[in-house]
Design a protein around this motif. Structure first.
Motif, mmCIF file in Angstrom:
data_model
loop_
_atom_site.group_PDB
_atom_site.id
_atom_site.type_symbol
_atom_site.label_atom_id
_atom_site.label_comp_id
_atom_site.label_asym_id
_atom_site.label_seq_id
_atom_site.Cartn_x
_atom_site.Cartn_y
_atom_site.Cartn_z
ATOM 1 N N GLY A 9 0.814 -1.197 0.000
ATOM 2 C CA GLY A 9 0.000 0.000 0.000
ATOM 3 C C GLY A 9 0.856 1.259 0.000
ATOM 4 N N GLN A 10 0.393 2.283 -0.694
ATOM 5 C CA GLN A 10 1.113 3.562 -0.742
ATOM 6 C C GLN A 10 0.238 4.628 -1.380
ATOM 7 O OE1 GLN A 10 4.331 3.926 -3.847
ATOM 8 N NE2 GLN A 10 4.076 1.703 -3.912
ATOM 9 N N LEU A 11 0.783 5.820 -1.481
ATOM 10 C CA LEU A 11 0.110 6.933 -2.144
ATOM 11 C C LEU A 11 0.351 6.833 -3.647
ATOM 12 C CD1 LEU A 11 -1.311 9.725 -2.118
ATOM 13 C CD2 LEU A 11 0.959 10.727 -1.751
ATOM 14 N N VAL A 12 -0.715 6.945 -4.430
ATOM 15 C CA VAL A 12 -0.608 6.859 -5.884
ATOM 16 C C VAL A 12 -1.591 7.848 -6.502
ATOM 17 C CG1 VAL A 12 -2.303 4.992 -6.045
ATOM 18 C CG2 VAL A 12 -0.570 5.242 -7.829
ATOM 19 N N GLN A 13 -1.268 8.322 -7.693
ATOM 20 C CA GLN A 13 -2.174 9.239 -8.379
ATOM 21 C C GLN A 13 -3.316 8.474 -9.057
ATOM 22 O OE1 GLN A 13 0.188 11.678 -11.053
ATOM 23 N NE2 GLN A 13 0.377 13.261 -9.475
ATOM 24 N N ALA A 14 -4.416 9.168 -9.227
ATOM 25 C CA ALA A 14 -5.552 8.567 -9.932
ATOM 26 C C ALA A 14 -5.108 8.100 -11.317
ATOM 27 C CB ALA A 14 -6.682 9.574 -10.055
ATOM 28 N N GLY A 15 -5.595 6.924 -11.690
ATOM 29 C CA GLY A 15 -5.203 6.324 -12.955
ATOM 30 C C GLY A 15 -4.000 5.406 -12.851
ATOM 31 N N GLY A 16 -3.341 5.445 -11.713
ATOM 32 C CA GLY A 16 -2.156 4.615 -11.523
ATOM 33 C C GLY A 16 -2.489 3.208 -11.096
ATOM 34 N N SER A 17 -1.427 2.438 -10.818
ATOM 35 C CA SER A 17 -1.571 1.030 -10.447
ATOM 36 C C SER A 17 -0.789 0.730 -9.179
ATOM 37 C CB SER A 17 -1.056 0.123 -11.574
ATOM 38 O OG SER A 17 -1.807 0.295 -12.750
ATOM 39 N N LEU A 18 -1.272 -0.267 -8.463
ATOM 40 C CA LEU A 18 -0.580 -0.799 -7.292
ATOM 41 C C LEU A 18 -0.794 -2.294 -7.248
ATOM 42 C CD1 LEU A 18 -1.366 1.542 -4.236
ATOM 43 C CD2 LEU A 18 0.843 1.207 -5.335
ATOM 44 N N ARG A 19 0.149 -2.977 -6.628
ATOM 45 C CA ARG A 19 -0.001 -4.409 -6.404
ATOM 46 C C ARG A 19 0.147 -4.665 -4.911
ATOM 47 N NH1 ARG A 19 0.050 -8.875 -9.635
ATOM 48 N NH2 ARG A 19 0.646 -10.869 -8.680
ATOM 49 N N THR A 78 1.088 -17.001 -0.834
ATOM 50 C CA THR A 78 0.791 -15.586 -1.036
ATOM 51 C C THR A 78 -0.498 -15.406 -1.852
ATOM 52 O OG1 THR A 78 2.139 -15.485 -3.031
ATOM 53 C CG2 THR A 78 3.210 -14.883 -0.959
ATOM 54 N N VAL A 79 -1.142 -14.296 -1.600
ATOM 55 C CA VAL A 79 -2.269 -13.862 -2.415
ATOM 56 C C VAL A 79 -2.024 -12.397 -2.758
ATOM 57 C CG1 VAL A 79 -3.681 -13.284 -0.394
ATOM 58 C CG2 VAL A 79 -4.782 -13.728 -2.600
ATOM 59 N N SER A 80 -2.349 -12.027 -3.973
ATOM 60 C CA SER A 80 -2.066 -10.679 -4.446
ATOM 61 C C SER A 80 -3.313 -10.009 -4.997
ATOM 62 C CB SER A 80 -0.996 -10.725 -5.535
ATOM 63 O OG SER A 80 0.201 -11.276 -5.042
ATOM 64 N N LEU A 81 -3.269 -8.691 -5.020
ATOM 65 C CA LEU A 81 -4.343 -7.908 -5.615
ATOM 66 C C LEU A 81 -3.705 -6.865 -6.518
ATOM 67 C CD1 LEU A 81 -7.464 -7.523 -5.591
ATOM 68 C CD2 LEU A 81 -7.060 -5.660 -3.945
ATOM 69 N N GLN A 82 -3.828 -7.050 -7.808
ATOM 70 C CA GLN A 82 -3.339 -6.072 -8.780
ATOM 71 C C GLN A 82 -4.437 -5.053 -9.017
ATOM 72 O OE1 GLN A 82 -0.290 -5.744 -10.315
ATOM 73 N NE2 GLN A 82 -1.128 -3.840 -11.156
ATOM 74 N N MET A 83 -4.130 -3.798 -8.765
ATOM 75 C CA MET A 83 -5.117 -2.732 -8.873
ATOM 76 C C MET A 83 -4.694 -1.748 -9.951
ATOM 77 S SD MET A 83 -5.941 -2.114 -4.821
ATOM 78 C CE MET A 83 -4.377 -1.316 -4.498
ATOM 79 N N ASN A 84 -5.487 -1.637 -10.988
ATOM 80 C CA ASN A 84 -5.215 -0.731 -12.094
ATOM 81 C C ASN A 84 -6.296 0.340 -12.169
ATOM 82 O OD1 ASN A 84 -3.013 -2.392 -12.817
ATOM 83 N ND2 ASN A 84 -4.300 -3.642 -14.142
ATOM 84 N N SER A 85 -5.992 1.386 -12.901
ATOM 85 C CA SER A 85 -6.961 2.476 -13.104
ATOM 86 C C SER A 85 -7.549 2.932 -11.770
ATOM 87 C CB SER A 85 -8.079 2.032 -14.050
ATOM 88 O OG SER A 85 -7.556 1.619 -15.290
ATOM 89 N N LEU A 86 -6.690 3.185 -10.823
ATOM 90 C CA LEU A 86 -7.150 3.533 -9.479
ATOM 91 C C LEU A 86 -7.869 4.873 -9.458
ATOM 92 C CD1 LEU A 86 -4.086 2.217 -7.518
ATOM 93 C CD2 LEU A 86 -6.458 1.572 -7.065
ATOM 94 N N LYS A 87 -8.856 4.947 -8.585
ATOM 95 C CA LYS A 87 -9.683 6.138 -8.428
ATOM 96 C C LYS A 87 -9.581 6.635 -6.987
ATOM 97 C CE LYS A 87 -13.099 4.082 -11.578
ATOM 98 N NZ LYS A 87 -14.519 3.668 -11.718
ATOM 99 N N PRO A 88 -9.836 7.904 -6.750
ATOM 100 C CA PRO A 88 -9.805 8.412 -5.371
ATOM 101 C C PRO A 88 -10.731 7.629 -4.439
ATOM 102 C CG PRO A 88 -9.809 10.240 -6.902
ATOM 103 C CD PRO A 88 -10.021 9.000 -7.724
ATOM 104 N N GLU A 89 -11.827 7.128 -4.946
ATOM 105 C CA GLU A 89 -12.757 6.364 -4.104
ATOM 106 C C GLU A 89 -12.221 4.977 -3.736
ATOM 107 O OE1 GLU A 89 -13.448 7.916 -7.000
ATOM 108 O OE2 GLU A 89 -14.904 6.761 -8.200
ATOM 109 N N ASP A 90 -11.092 4.595 -4.281
ATOM 110 C CA ASP A 90 -10.439 3.354 -3.872
ATOM 111 C C ASP A 90 -9.601 3.544 -2.613
ATOM 112 O OD1 ASP A 90 -9.851 2.654 -7.339
ATOM 113 O OD2 ASP A 90 -11.402 1.756 -6.060
ATOM 114 N N THR A 91 -9.466 4.779 -2.172
ATOM 115 C CA THR A 91 -8.691 5.058 -0.970
ATOM 116 C C THR A 91 -9.299 4.363 0.236
ATOM 117 O OG1 THR A 91 -7.916 7.203 -1.779
ATOM 118 C CG2 THR A 91 -7.945 6.883 0.602
ATOM 119 N N ALA A 92 -8.482 3.578 0.923
ATOM 120 C CA ALA A 92 -8.957 2.799 2.072
ATOM 121 C C ALA A 92 -7.792 2.017 2.660
ATOM 122 C CB ALA A 92 -10.056 1.826 1.654
#
Length: 124
Positions: A9-19, A78-92
């Protein structure tokens, strides 16, 4: 007993991706269905994605369908969650959870073990 530790988890801009990753202790990881949940400030914990113990069955919340992908590696516990096209409402805070048994589940009360969570912040 299963111990779960989330990371990524970290800070990312809208439209970005995190794993996000979740490492599980114990030798019986492959007998647990796994899930990802999230909780935003002032809101209840909500379902994000779940995967059966074998990895063959998967379900997503409508809000993340097409953007998030859950996967697991039973050899690496392990289990992973690839998150693409992130939106501000995904903040949590995102939580990894383990459920005894093969079938996946979308209700938090069906899960037996929880990690401490990892913060995801999406800036607009």
């Amino acid at each position: 007993q299963v111990q779960l530790v989330e990371s990524g988890g970290q800070l990312v801009q809208a439209g970005g991706s995190l794993r996000l990753s979740c490492a599980a202790s114990g030798r019986t990881f492959s007998s647990y269905a796994m899930g990802w949940f999230r909780q935003a400030p002032g809101k209840e914990r909500e379902f994000v994605a779940t995967i059966s113990s074998s990895g063959r069955s998967i379900a997503y919340a409508d809000s993340v369908k097409g953007r998030f992908t859950i996967s697991r590696d039973n050899a690496k516990n392990t289990v992973s969650l690839q998150m693409n096209s992130l939106k501000p409402e995904d903040t949590a805070v995102y939580y990894c959870a383990a459920k005894s048994g093969r079938a996946y589940a979308i209700l938090p009360r069906e899960y037996n073990y929880w990690g401490a969570g990892t913060q995801v912040t999406v800036s607009s």
